[in-house]
Design a protein around this motif. Sequence first.
Motif, PDB file in Angstrom:
ATOM      1  N   TYR A   1     -12.254   0.986  -3.928  1.00  0.00           N
ATOM      2  CA  TYR A   1     -10.866   0.852  -3.401  1.00  0.00           C
ATOM      3  C   TYR A   1     -10.960  -0.773  -2.650  1.00  0.00           C
ATOM      4  N   LEU A   2     -11.928  -1.170  -2.180  1.00  0.00           N
ATOM      5  CA  LEU A   2     -11.869  -2.484  -1.628  1.00  0.00           C
ATOM      6  C   LEU A   2     -11.791  -3.684  -2.538  1.00  0.00           C
ATOM      7  N   ALA A   3     -12.381  -3.228  -3.852  1.00  0.00           N
ATOM      8  CA  ALA A   3     -12.279  -4.063  -4.577  1.00  0.00           C
ATOM      9  C   ALA A   3     -10.569  -4.214  -5.321  1.00  0.00           C
ATOM     10  N   LEU A   4     -10.217  -2.857  -5.263  1.00  0.00           N
ATOM     11  CA  LEU A   4      -8.735  -2.904  -5.784  1.00  0.00           C
ATOM     12  C   LEU A   4      -7.856  -3.762  -4.726  1.00  0.00           C
ATOM     13  N   LEU A   5      -8.109  -3.818  -3.467  1.00  0.00           N
ATOM     14  CA  LEU A   5      -7.305  -4.605  -2.491  1.00  0.00           C
ATOM     15  C   LEU A   5      -7.515  -6.213  -2.602  1.00  0.00           C
ATOM     16  N   GLU A   6      -8.788  -6.385  -2.975  1.00  0.00           N
ATOM     17  CA  GLU A   6      -9.086  -7.703  -3.042  1.00  0.00           C
ATOM     18  C   GLU A   6      -8.555  -8.407  -4.446  1.00  0.00           C
ATOM     19  N   ARG A   7      -8.332  -7.792  -5.367  1.00  0.00           N
ATOM     20  CA  ARG A   7      -7.747  -8.174  -6.675  1.00  0.00           C
ATOM     21  C   ARG A   7      -6.265  -8.115  -6.680  1.00  0.00           C
ATOM     22  N   ALA A   8      -5.743  -7.150  -5.955  1.00  0.00           N
ATOM     23  CA  ALA A   8      -4.338  -6.815  -6.141  1.00  0.00           C
ATOM     24  C   ALA A   8      -3.406  -6.743  -5.204  1.00  0.00           C
ATOM     25  N   LEU A   9      -3.830  -7.077  -3.804  1.00  0.00           N
ATOM     26  CA  LEU A   9      -3.058  -7.198  -2.783  1.00  0.00           C
ATOM     27  C   LEU A   9      -2.858  -8.777  -2.593  1.00  0.00           C
ATOM     28  N   ALA A  10      -1.710  -9.173  -2.233  1.00  0.00           N
ATOM     29  CA  ALA A  10      -1.199 -10.676  -2.204  1.00  0.00           C
ATOM     30  C   ALA A  10      -1.670 -10.948  -0.838  1.00  0.00           C
ATOM     31  N   PRO A  11      -2.231 -12.443  -0.688  1.00  0.00           N
ATOM     32  CA  PRO A  11      -2.573 -12.911   0.535  1.00  0.00           C
ATOM     33  C   PRO A  11      -1.068 -12.816   1.392  1.00  0.00           C
ATOM     34  N   GLY A  12      -1.342 -12.089   2.420  1.00  0.00           N
ATOM     35  CA  GLY A  12      -0.254 -12.119   3.478  1.00  0.00           C
ATOM     36  C   GLY A  12       0.372 -10.520   3.312  1.00  0.00           C
ATOM     37  N   GLY A  13       0.041  -9.750   1.987  1.00  0.00           N
ATOM     38  CA  GLY A  13       0.335  -8.573   1.898  1.00  0.00           C
ATOM     39  C   GLY A  13      -0.163  -7.617   2.818  1.00  0.00           C
ATOM     40  N   HIS A  14       0.440  -6.367   2.645  1.00  0.00           N
ATOM     41  CA  HIS A  14       0.300  -5.229   3.660  1.00  0.00           C
ATOM     42  C   HIS A  14      -0.444  -4.266   2.551  1.00  0.00           C
ATOM     43  N   LEU A  15      -1.475  -3.205   3.491  1.00  0.00           N
ATOM     44  CA  LEU A  15      -1.956  -2.140   3.175  1.00  0.00           C
ATOM     45  C   LEU A  15      -1.242  -0.969   3.979  1.00  0.00           C
ATOM     46  N   SER A  16      -0.503   0.018   3.639  1.00  0.00           N
ATOM     47  CA  SER A  16       0.063   0.798   4.393  1.00  0.00           C
ATOM     48  C   SER A  16      -0.912   2.210   3.867  1.00  0.00           C
ATOM     49  N   LEU A  17      -1.536   2.866   4.847  1.00  0.00           N
ATOM     50  CA  LEU A  17      -2.306   3.902   4.361  1.00  0.00           C
ATOM     51  C   LEU A  17      -2.250   5.116   5.487  1.00  0.00           C
ATOM     52  N   THR A  18      -2.360   6.409   4.729  1.00  0.00           N
ATOM     53  CA  THR A  18      -2.226   7.615   5.628  1.00  0.00           C
ATOM     54  C   THR A  18      -3.557   8.367   5.139  1.00  0.00           C
ATOM     55  N   CYS A  19      -4.345   8.673   5.814  1.00  0.00           N
ATOM     56  CA  CYS A  19      -5.496   9.842   5.745  1.00  0.00           C
ATOM     57  C   CYS A  19      -5.815  10.620   6.735  1.00  0.00           C
ATOM     58  N   PHE A  20      -6.749  11.606   6.516  1.00  0.00           N
ATOM     59  CA  PHE A  20      -7.110  12.930   7.226  1.00  0.00           C
ATOM     60  C   PHE A  20      -7.644  12.090   8.637  1.00  0.00           C
ATOM     61  N   ALA A  21      -7.223  12.715   9.689  1.00  0.00           N
ATOM     62  CA  ALA A  21      -7.752  12.370  11.057  1.00  0.00           C
ATOM     63  C   ALA A  21      -8.817  13.225  11.342  1.00  0.00           C
ATOM     64  N   SER A  22      -9.894  12.647  11.899  1.00  0.00           N
ATOM     65  CA  SER A  22     -11.008  13.406  12.229  1.00  0.00           C
ATOM     66  C   SER A  22     -10.710  14.259  13.540  1.00  0.00           C
ATOM     67  N   GLY A  23     -11.235  15.557  13.539  1.00  0.00           N
ATOM     68  CA  GLY A  23     -10.860  16.739  14.710  1.00  0.00           C
ATOM     69  C   GLY A  23      -9.471  17.232  14.221  1.00  0.00           C
ATOM     70  N   ALA A  24      -8.779  17.043  13.251  1.00  0.00           N
ATOM     71  CA  ALA A  24      -7.870  17.761  12.626  1.00  0.00           C
ATOM     72  C   ALA A  24      -7.633  18.145  11.335  1.00  0.00           C
ATOM     73  N   MET A  25      -7.995  17.509  10.562  1.00  0.00           N
ATOM     74  CA  MET A  25      -8.257  18.075   8.977  1.00  0.00           C
ATOM     75  C   MET A  25      -9.243  17.106   8.231  1.00  0.00           C
ATOM     76  N   GLY A  26      -9.888  17.616   7.047  1.00  0.00           N
ATOM     77  CA  GLY A  26     -10.760  17.145   6.276  1.00  0.00           C
ATOM     78  C   GLY A  26     -12.317  17.240   6.919  1.00  0.00           C
ATOM     79  N   ALA A  27     -13.293  16.725   6.025  1.00  0.00           N
ATOM     80  CA  ALA A  27     -14.871  17.095   6.420  1.00  0.00           C
ATOM     81  C   ALA A  27     -15.099  16.009   7.192  1.00  0.00           C
ATOM     82  N   GLU A  28     -16.061  16.555   8.451  1.00  0.00           N
ATOM     83  CA  GLU A  28     -16.618  15.584   8.974  1.00  0.00           C
ATOM     84  C   GLU A  28     -18.047  15.214   9.053  1.00  0.00           C
ATOM     85  N   LEU A  29     -18.503  15.550   7.808  1.00  0.00           N
ATOM     86  CA  LEU A  29     -20.137  15.478   7.466  1.00  0.00           C
ATOM     87  C   LEU A  29     -20.249  13.924   7.562  1.00  0.00           C
TER      88      LEU A  29
END
Length: 249
Positions: free
Chosen positions: A156-184
């Motif tokens: 994932y980080l390699a994709l950002l390094e090669r594909a996200l332009a300098p000054g570009g934005h990553l907009s991310l939505t993911c599971f919140a701890s304590g609300a949904m998703g595995a906590e292991l």
Amino acid sequence: MDRNIRTVDDVLKLLDDLFAPEADRWTTGASDWWDGFYADRSREVPFFVEKPDENLVSYLDRGLVAPQGRALDLGCGPGRNAIRLAAAGFQVDAVDLSATAVAWAEERARAAGVEARFRCGDAFDPDGRGSTDGPYDLIHDSGCFHHLPPHRRISYLALLERALAPGGHLSLTCFASGAMGAELPDSDFYRRSGPHGGLAYTPDALRRIFADLTEIELRRVSDEPPESARFGEPVLWTALFRKPTGRRT
């Protein structure tokens, strides 16, 4: 006797194979599972709605992300965010592992009268069918990141390094701890056959993982009522990061 490990990609593939096949949600081998997931469009799945993410709309409305240039929608599903980005003026690439989801997204885009380029494949494989050439001014991820096992954060980080332009934005939505998703802890996934259903994250974990980017905003997704024109569930984090302008792709 196999002694085939000599690159990082070899290590990543070895770790992929440690998980039970039915746990796979991130490689092209998971495409059949996702096709089955998207096959019944009448299912009561929250993100099957024809509404863009509230956080994405908020970023655009508040001017945190300029509605211009190129955008990549990772794990686009039925295309609700890709369509919103195209309507805002972006040149949009959208990628998903599921051909069924991509076909649905293309139908929606035609009905909405917008143009976006949809691809079926693995966006993290630079040589695969879902490969992306960048650079992108915005990469929007609504629920892809949390389905990756710990070692695939490297991809994932390699994709950002090669594909996200300098000054570009990553907009991310993911599971919140304590609300949904595995906590292991990360290490436990390699003892328990894999990350079935997705991983939960804390704000501190997200800040550590994306430490090379500048944090613009990190908050819970707003709880949007059924009549809202936006999609929002508070079991999710939304984060907006910017790549420093001095970084090269």
